[in-house]
Design a protein around this motif. Structure first.
Motif, PDB file in Angstrom:
ATOM      1  N   GLY A  24      -3.320   5.342  -2.553  1.00 45.32           N
ATOM      2  CA  GLY A  24      -3.887   5.520  -3.930  1.00 45.32           C
ATOM      3  C   GLY A  24      -4.705   4.329  -4.243  1.00 45.32           C
ATOM      4  O   GLY A  24      -5.579   4.378  -4.808  1.00 45.32           O
ATOM      5  N   GLU A  25      -4.038   3.173  -4.064  1.00 45.36           N
ATOM      6  CA  GLU A  25      -4.636   1.766  -4.216  1.00 45.36           C
ATOM      7  C   GLU A  25      -5.930   1.537  -3.443  1.00 45.36           C
ATOM      8  O   GLU A  25      -6.943   1.087  -3.715  1.00 45.36           O
ATOM      9  CB  GLU A  25      -3.649   0.699  -3.917  1.00 45.36           C
ATOM     10  CG  GLU A  25      -2.611   0.557  -5.012  1.00 45.36           C
ATOM     11  CD  GLU A  25      -1.668  -0.558  -4.689  1.00 45.36           C
ATOM     12  OE1 GLU A  25      -1.805  -1.473  -3.840  1.00 45.36           O
ATOM     13  OE2 GLU A  25      -0.576  -0.621  -5.519  1.00 45.36           O
ATOM     14  N   GLY A  26      -5.777   2.181  -2.197  1.00 42.41           N
ATOM     15  CA  GLY A  26      -7.144   2.209  -1.315  1.00 42.41           C
ATOM     16  C   GLY A  26      -8.086   3.023  -1.971  1.00 42.41           C
ATOM     17  O   GLY A  26      -9.212   2.317  -1.941  1.00 42.41           O
ATOM     18  N   SER A  27      -7.986   4.146  -2.542  1.00 40.94           N
ATOM     19  CA  SER A  27      -8.992   4.934  -3.111  1.00 40.94           C
ATOM     20  C   SER A  27      -9.340   3.964  -4.316  1.00 40.94           C
ATOM     21  O   SER A  27     -10.409   3.989  -4.750  1.00 40.94           O
ATOM     22  CB  SER A  27      -8.726   6.220  -3.499  1.00 40.94           C
ATOM     23  OG  SER A  27      -7.547   6.594  -2.833  1.00 40.94           O
ATOM     24  N   VAL A  72       0.981  -5.187   1.118  1.00 41.71           N
ATOM     25  CA  VAL A  72       0.695  -6.620   0.874  1.00 41.71           C
ATOM     26  C   VAL A  72       0.719  -7.349  -0.283  1.00 41.71           C
ATOM     27  O   VAL A  72       0.525  -8.527  -0.508  1.00 41.71           O
ATOM     28  CB  VAL A  72      -0.445  -7.097   1.812  1.00 41.71           C
ATOM     29  CG1 VAL A  72      -1.647  -6.571   1.638  1.00 41.71           C
ATOM     30  CG2 VAL A  72      -0.132  -8.566   2.575  1.00 41.71           C
ATOM     31  N   ARG A  73       0.272  -6.508  -1.324  1.00 40.06           N
ATOM     32  CA  ARG A  73       0.108  -6.774  -2.656  1.00 40.06           C
ATOM     33  C   ARG A  73       1.404  -7.173  -3.431  1.00 40.06           C
ATOM     34  O   ARG A  73       2.281  -6.467  -3.338  1.00 40.06           O
ATOM     35  CB  ARG A  73      -0.691  -5.714  -3.518  1.00 40.06           C
ATOM     36  CG  ARG A  73      -1.078  -6.091  -4.991  1.00 40.06           C
ATOM     37  CD  ARG A  73      -1.845  -5.214  -5.546  1.00 40.06           C
ATOM     38  NE  ARG A  73      -0.952  -3.969  -5.853  1.00 40.06           N
ATOM     39  CZ  ARG A  73      -0.106  -3.622  -7.023  1.00 40.06           C
ATOM     40  NH1 ARG A  73       0.083  -4.485  -7.738  1.00 40.06           N
ATOM     41  NH2 ARG A  73       0.296  -2.313  -6.781  1.00 40.06           N
ATOM     42  N   SER A  74       1.463  -8.253  -4.127  1.00 43.12           N
ATOM     43  CA  SER A  74       2.511  -8.719  -4.937  1.00 43.12           C
ATOM     44  C   SER A  74       2.878  -7.433  -6.038  1.00 43.12           C
ATOM     45  O   SER A  74       1.944  -7.099  -6.529  1.00 43.12           O
ATOM     46  CB  SER A  74       2.340 -10.003  -5.704  1.00 43.12           C
ATOM     47  OG  SER A  74       3.402 -10.357  -6.369  1.00 43.12           O
ATOM     48  N   ARG A  75       4.100  -7.298  -6.019  1.00 41.59           N
ATOM     49  CA  ARG A  75       4.597  -6.269  -7.115  1.00 41.59           C
ATOM     50  C   ARG A  75       4.203  -4.784  -6.562  1.00 41.59           C
ATOM     51  O   ARG A  75       4.078  -4.102  -7.767  1.00 41.59           O
ATOM     52  CB  ARG A  75       4.395  -6.453  -8.365  1.00 41.59           C
ATOM     53  CG  ARG A  75       5.076  -7.884  -8.985  1.00 41.59           C
ATOM     54  CD  ARG A  75       4.424  -8.478 -10.399  1.00 41.59           C
ATOM     55  NE  ARG A  75       4.102  -7.173 -11.137  1.00 41.59           N
ATOM     56  CZ  ARG A  75       4.044  -7.481 -12.458  1.00 41.59           C
ATOM     57  NH1 ARG A  75       4.746  -8.430 -12.933  1.00 41.59           N
ATOM     58  NH2 ARG A  75       3.734  -6.367 -13.113  1.00 41.59           N
ATOM     59  N   MET A 131       4.415  -0.882  -4.955  1.00 42.07           N
ATOM     60  CA  MET A 131       5.547  -0.081  -4.861  1.00 42.07           C
ATOM     61  C   MET A 131       5.970   0.219  -3.409  1.00 42.07           C
ATOM     62  O   MET A 131       7.184   0.744  -3.416  1.00 42.07           O
ATOM     63  CB  MET A 131       5.183   1.372  -5.310  1.00 42.07           C
ATOM     64  CG  MET A 131       4.724   1.431  -6.869  1.00 42.07           C
ATOM     65  SD  MET A 131       6.039   1.234  -7.906  1.00 42.07           S
ATOM     66  CE  MET A 131       7.041   2.782  -7.362  1.00 42.07           C
ATOM     67  N   LYS A 132       5.430  -0.443  -2.492  1.00 41.23           N
ATOM     68  CA  LYS A 132       6.115  -0.349  -1.081  1.00 41.23           C
ATOM     69  C   LYS A 132       6.042   1.035  -0.497  1.00 41.23           C
ATOM     70  O   LYS A 132       7.233   1.273  -0.069  1.00 41.23           O
ATOM     71  CB  LYS A 132       7.342  -1.273  -0.795  1.00 41.23           C
ATOM     72  CG  LYS A 132       7.284  -2.768  -1.390  1.00 41.23           C
ATOM     73  CD  LYS A 132       6.151  -3.530  -0.670  1.00 41.23           C
ATOM     74  CE  LYS A 132       6.231  -5.116  -1.025  1.00 41.23           C
ATOM     75  NZ  LYS A 132       5.115  -5.259  -2.067  1.00 41.23           N
ATOM     76  N   ARG A 133       5.237   2.007  -1.115  1.00 42.79           N
ATOM     77  CA  ARG A 133       5.129   3.343  -0.438  1.00 42.79           C
ATOM     78  C   ARG A 133       3.848   3.781  -0.154  1.00 42.79           C
ATOM     79  O   ARG A 133       2.845   3.233  -0.714  1.00 42.79           O
ATOM     80  CB  ARG A 133       5.766   4.299  -1.778  1.00 42.79           C
ATOM     81  CG  ARG A 133       7.022   3.796  -2.274  1.00 42.79           C
ATOM     82  CD  ARG A 133       8.133   4.414  -1.463  1.00 42.79           C
ATOM     83  NE  ARG A 133       9.576   4.116  -1.906  1.00 42.79           N
ATOM     84  CZ  ARG A 133      10.487   3.373  -1.727  1.00 42.79           C
ATOM     85  NH1 ARG A 133      10.084   2.316  -0.711  1.00 42.79           N
ATOM     86  NH2 ARG A 133      11.661   3.371  -2.307  1.00 42.79           N
ATOM     87  N   VAL A 134       3.694   4.853   0.992  1.00 43.05           N
ATOM     88  CA  VAL A 134       2.700   5.128   1.715  1.00 43.05           C
ATOM     89  C   VAL A 134       1.589   5.833   0.505  1.00 43.05           C
ATOM     90  O   VAL A 134       0.518   5.376   0.660  1.00 43.05           O
ATOM     91  CB  VAL A 134       2.884   6.077   2.500  1.00 43.05           C
ATOM     92  CG1 VAL A 134       1.656   6.710   3.274  1.00 43.05           C
ATOM     93  CG2 VAL A 134       3.732   5.344   4.024  1.00 43.05           C
TER      94      VAL A 134
END
Length: 164
Positions: A148-151, A135-138, A140-143
């Motif tokens: 990683g972003e969640g951490s 949902v974040r702009s730009r 990677m659209k990969r799990v």
């Protein structure tokens, strides 16, 4: 994109003219190496048929040849694209023209409401509100990236609370 399975055969229906527009090259190579996978490009499912509560077939249409064909299927997975579904955040956090949430360096000075510091990398236009994943702009659209972003967000939240 539709994934249809019948017995041990998998058929991938791709509305575009290739998988390359929506899939990583390494995944395309893996798919092409599988003997039981068929990829049909410029093709879409238009109707599903079942019996006794179970899928039996899909009617498919290939671009340029509008004739319906039947594809036997006992299972189907539909991936129809990345739509952020963030309309409910209208007026709350800043979003790009497609609805993806802006964060960190993607925020302009007039979009960032705090004046005493720059936003954290994954912080939205509202201080203390973070975004991670597709949902974040730009993004990677990969799990793996979303995880990683969640951490990372956990660390940013801790930092935000210390600074608050």
């Amino acid at each position: 994109m539709y994934f249809s399975r019948y017995a041990s055969k998998v058929t991938i229906l791709v509305r575009a003219d290739s998988l390359a527009k929506s899939m990583s090259h390494y995944l395309i190579e893996q798919i092409e190496a599988l003997p039981n996978v068929e990829v049909l490009t410029n093709t879409r499912a238009v109707e599903a048929h079942g019996e006794d509560g179970h899928l039996k077939s899909l009617d498919i249409v290939t671009k340029g040849d509008d004739a319906r064909r039947s594809l036997r299927a006992d299972a189907c997975f539909v991936f129809i694209g990345a739509v952020p579904r963030t309309d409910w955040l209208d007026g709350v956090v800043q979003r790009d023209e497609r609805g993806f949430i802006l964060a960190g360096p993607d925020l302009s000075e007039d979009q960032w409401t705090a004046i005493d510091r720059d936003p954290h990398l994954l912080e939205t236009s509202v201080p203390g509100v973070f975004v991670a994943g597709d949902v974040r702009s730009r993004s990677m659209k990969r799990v793996a990236s979303a995880v990683g972003e969640g951490s990372m967000v956990v660390s940013f939240v801790h930092q935000y609370l210390v600074d608050a």
